[in-house]
Write a protein that holds these residues in place. Structure first.
Motif, mmCIF file in Angstrom:
data_model
loop_
_atom_site.group_PDB
_atom_site.id
_atom_site.type_symbol
_atom_site.label_atom_id
_atom_site.label_comp_id
_atom_site.label_asym_id
_atom_site.label_seq_id
_atom_site.Cartn_x
_atom_site.Cartn_y
_atom_site.Cartn_z
ATOM 1 N N UNK A 198 0.855 -1.192 0.000
ATOM 2 C CA UNK A 198 0.000 0.000 0.000
ATOM 3 C C UNK A 198 0.887 1.237 0.000
ATOM 4 N N UNK A 199 0.468 2.254 -0.743
ATOM 5 C CA UNK A 199 1.223 3.504 -0.841
ATOM 6 C C UNK A 199 0.357 4.654 -0.346
ATOM 7 N N UNK A 200 0.876 5.435 0.594
ATOM 8 C CA UNK A 200 0.187 6.609 1.126
ATOM 9 C C UNK A 200 0.807 7.853 0.509
ATOM 10 N N UNK A 201 0.026 8.588 -0.273
ATOM 11 C CA UNK A 201 0.531 9.736 -1.033
ATOM 12 C C UNK A 201 0.177 11.041 -0.334
ATOM 13 N N UNK A 255 -4.506 8.983 -1.332
ATOM 14 C CA UNK A 255 -4.106 10.346 -0.969
ATOM 15 C C UNK A 255 -4.563 10.597 0.464
ATOM 16 N N UNK A 256 -3.598 10.782 1.377
ATOM 17 C CA UNK A 256 -3.925 10.948 2.796
ATOM 18 C C UNK A 256 -3.771 12.392 3.271
ATOM 19 N N UNK A 257 -3.395 13.290 2.348
ATOM 20 C CA UNK A 257 -3.173 14.677 2.747
ATOM 21 C C UNK A 257 -1.794 14.855 3.350
ATOM 22 N N UNK A 258 -1.344 16.091 3.410
ATOM 23 C CA UNK A 258 -0.043 16.370 4.015
ATOM 24 C C UNK A 258 -0.254 16.853 5.451
ATOM 25 N N UNK A 259 0.354 16.186 6.443
ATOM 26 C CA UNK A 259 0.142 16.563 7.849
ATOM 27 C C UNK A 259 0.430 18.023 8.153
ATOM 28 N N UNK A 260 1.367 18.620 7.451
ATOM 29 C CA UNK A 260 1.710 20.014 7.739
ATOM 30 C C UNK A 260 0.511 20.931 7.520
ATOM 31 N N UNK A 261 -0.349 20.593 6.554
ATOM 32 C CA UNK A 261 -1.496 21.444 6.238
ATOM 33 C C UNK A 261 -2.514 21.497 7.374
ATOM 34 N N UNK A 262 -2.534 20.470 8.219
ATOM 35 C CA UNK A 262 -3.532 20.411 9.292
ATOM 36 C C UNK A 262 -2.920 20.310 10.688
ATOM 37 N N UNK A 294 -5.291 5.265 9.811
ATOM 38 C CA UNK A 294 -6.336 4.271 9.586
ATOM 39 C C UNK A 294 -5.948 3.301 8.470
ATOM 40 N N UNK A 295 -5.280 3.805 7.454
ATOM 41 C CA UNK A 295 -4.851 2.940 6.350
ATOM 42 C C UNK A 295 -3.771 1.965 6.809
ATOM 43 N N UNK A 296 -2.889 2.419 7.693
ATOM 44 C CA UNK A 296 -1.865 1.519 8.242
ATOM 45 C C UNK A 296 -2.528 0.419 9.060
ATOM 46 N N UNK A 297 -3.484 0.777 9.908
ATOM 47 C CA UNK A 297 -4.156 -0.216 10.749
ATOM 48 C C UNK A 297 -4.938 -1.230 9.919
#
Length: 439
Positions: free
Chosen positions: A143-146, A164-171, A431-434
């Motif tokens: 699995x790839x998280x983008x 697409x999981x979003x960029x943590x810096x944005x939130x 959640x995707x990792x879990x």
């Protein structure tokens, strides 16, 4: 942790990956508490509960030529890591960016035990160079998280489950603007007098000598050397204009998160700091770095004419951003952090001549900074390789200092870039990792 605890082996090879890993681990723990972590990471991941197998600093190699020179050493670290994973028997392995190392670990692990799920966090920049990497990544990654919204389509066409999981810096709420009193507390804690407090007596600890027409004040940032500056003005100016007279111009310098980046950028930044100090009387510098590089940065700044403030924590770095007028940063994730905060910036980068030549031959994008790539225009000046010179940095920085329209134009573009990086569910990566846990 009990015997029924779920195990995650997680790998990051540099500061940006350590930040992502720490945030990911915190999110995972907030969803379920029966998870333990082992692997490779830095301060952020260790603070989040990582049991490190060795220091992240042992992977501090950058560039194609640099990797070639340390090929045998890296092979040993790859073999060591794979064996640690097999011994640990994790429910899932998470690799974060750093493809020169993580992809080799993943390939070797799949051969040794194909049943261990592997999640890779941060898609390789196939849109920038080596697009062939997208074709076979499904062979060693499950699995790839983008982080970028346009990336999933590039990998899904080759059968790789990509989200697409979003960029943590944005939130990341850590990057929200602190109130003025906390900015003042930070400035005081590192040796500045607050910019916002007009009370003259705030200056008393720094004042060394008074007379009717002069004042000598100890410069902020000095530790061992007693560096002072003398200003001449009337007694009436002393009474009325103390705050305005000593208003600082604060520049944040970010030379990089690897030793090789420090070695290439610090001499250029020293020369730049001297030029800027001659242009602006009250300019001061802050250099946020990490614990493992603090000593090296201090070695480079011992003889600076205006000694910089050096900080090492994420909290101090964010405060430094918010009290700064301009930033000069080595290209990397930090450009997004500066955009998140809204600090006008200049991007620099130097690497070895061989690496630069190879990258120039293979790369297929107009810009190197993600801010510019996402905006599809030159929002931040990019001074790379032969253009990474003190004089050119000076020209770009002084233009930003003296031109409010230039600063405002950058800030407006930052808002657009940040919106593109937001995913509605900020814990989607966790959640995707879990979901990938093996039984």
């Amino acid at each position: 942790m009990g015997t029924d605890s779920k195990r995650i082996f997680i790998i990051a090879g540099e500061a940006s990956g350590d930040y992502l890993g720490g945030k990911l681990m915190d999110d995972i723990k907030s969803i379920r508490s029966d998870v333990e972590f082992c692997g490779i990471g830095g301060t952020s991941m260790i603070n989040a509960g990582l049991q490190p197998i060795f220091s992240i600093d042992q992977l501090s190699v950058i560039g194609i030529w640099e990797v070639v020179k340390k090929a045998l050493y890296m092979k040993k670290k790859i073999d060591e890591t794979v064996q640690k994973i097999l011994d640990y028997k994790p429910n899932v392995v998470v690799t974060i960016d750093f493809p020169g190392f993580t992809s080799r670990v993943s390939k070797a692990l799949k051969k040794a035990d194909p049943n261990i799920p592997i999640v890779h966090y941060v898609a390789p920049s196939v849109w920038a160079w080596r697009s062939d990497r997208a074709k076979n990544m499904h062979e060693y990654v499950d699995k790839l998280l983008a982080l970028l919204p346009f990336e999933p389509d590039l990998f899904k066409q080759y059968g790789l489950d990509t989200v697409f999981v979003g960029h943590p810096i944005a939130t990341d709420t850590d990057f929200n603007e602190p109130p003025d009193y906390l900015k003042n507390n930070f400035l005081e804690s590192v040796g500045f007098t607050p910019r916002y407090d007009k009370n003259y007596y705030q200056w008393k600890d720094n004042v060394k000598n008074w007379s009717d027409d002069t004042i000598t004040i100890k410069l902020c940032g000095t530790v061992e050397a007693e560096k002072t500056a003398t200003y001449r003005f009337s007694r009436e100016e002393k009474r009325i204009n103390m705050h305005d007279r000593f208003q600082y111009k604060i520049i944040t310098l970010l030379p990089g998160s690897r030793k090789s980046e420090i070695d290439r950028h610090m001499p250029v930044l020293k020369e730049f700091s001297e030029m800027l100090s001659q242009r602006y009387e009250n300019v001061r510098f802050i250099i946020p770095t990490v614990d493992s590089l603090e000593e090296r940065v201090r070695e480079y700044t011992d003889n600076w004419d205006v000694p910089p403030i050096i900080t090492t924590s994420k909290r101090e770095k964010i405060f430094a951003f918010y009290v700064s007028d301009i930033a000069v940063a080595a290209s990397g994730t930090v450009a997004l952090e500066l955009a998140r905060v809204g600090i006008p910036s200049v991007i620099i980068y130097k690497t070895s001549a061989i690496t630069a030549a190879l990258v120039k031959y293979m790369i297929k994008i107009k810009y190197v900074s993600l801010v510019n790539i996402l905006a599809d225009q030159m929002v931040l000046p990019e001074l790379l390789q032969e253009n990474c010179k003190a004089g050119k940095i000076f020209d770009c920085v002084t233009e930003l200092i003296d031109n409010s329209a230039k600063r405002e134009a950058q800030k407006q573009k930052f808002k657009t870039v940040m919106k593109a990086l937001v995913q509605k569910d900020p814990q989607l990566a966790a959640k995707e990792v879990l979901k990938s846990f093996s039984n």
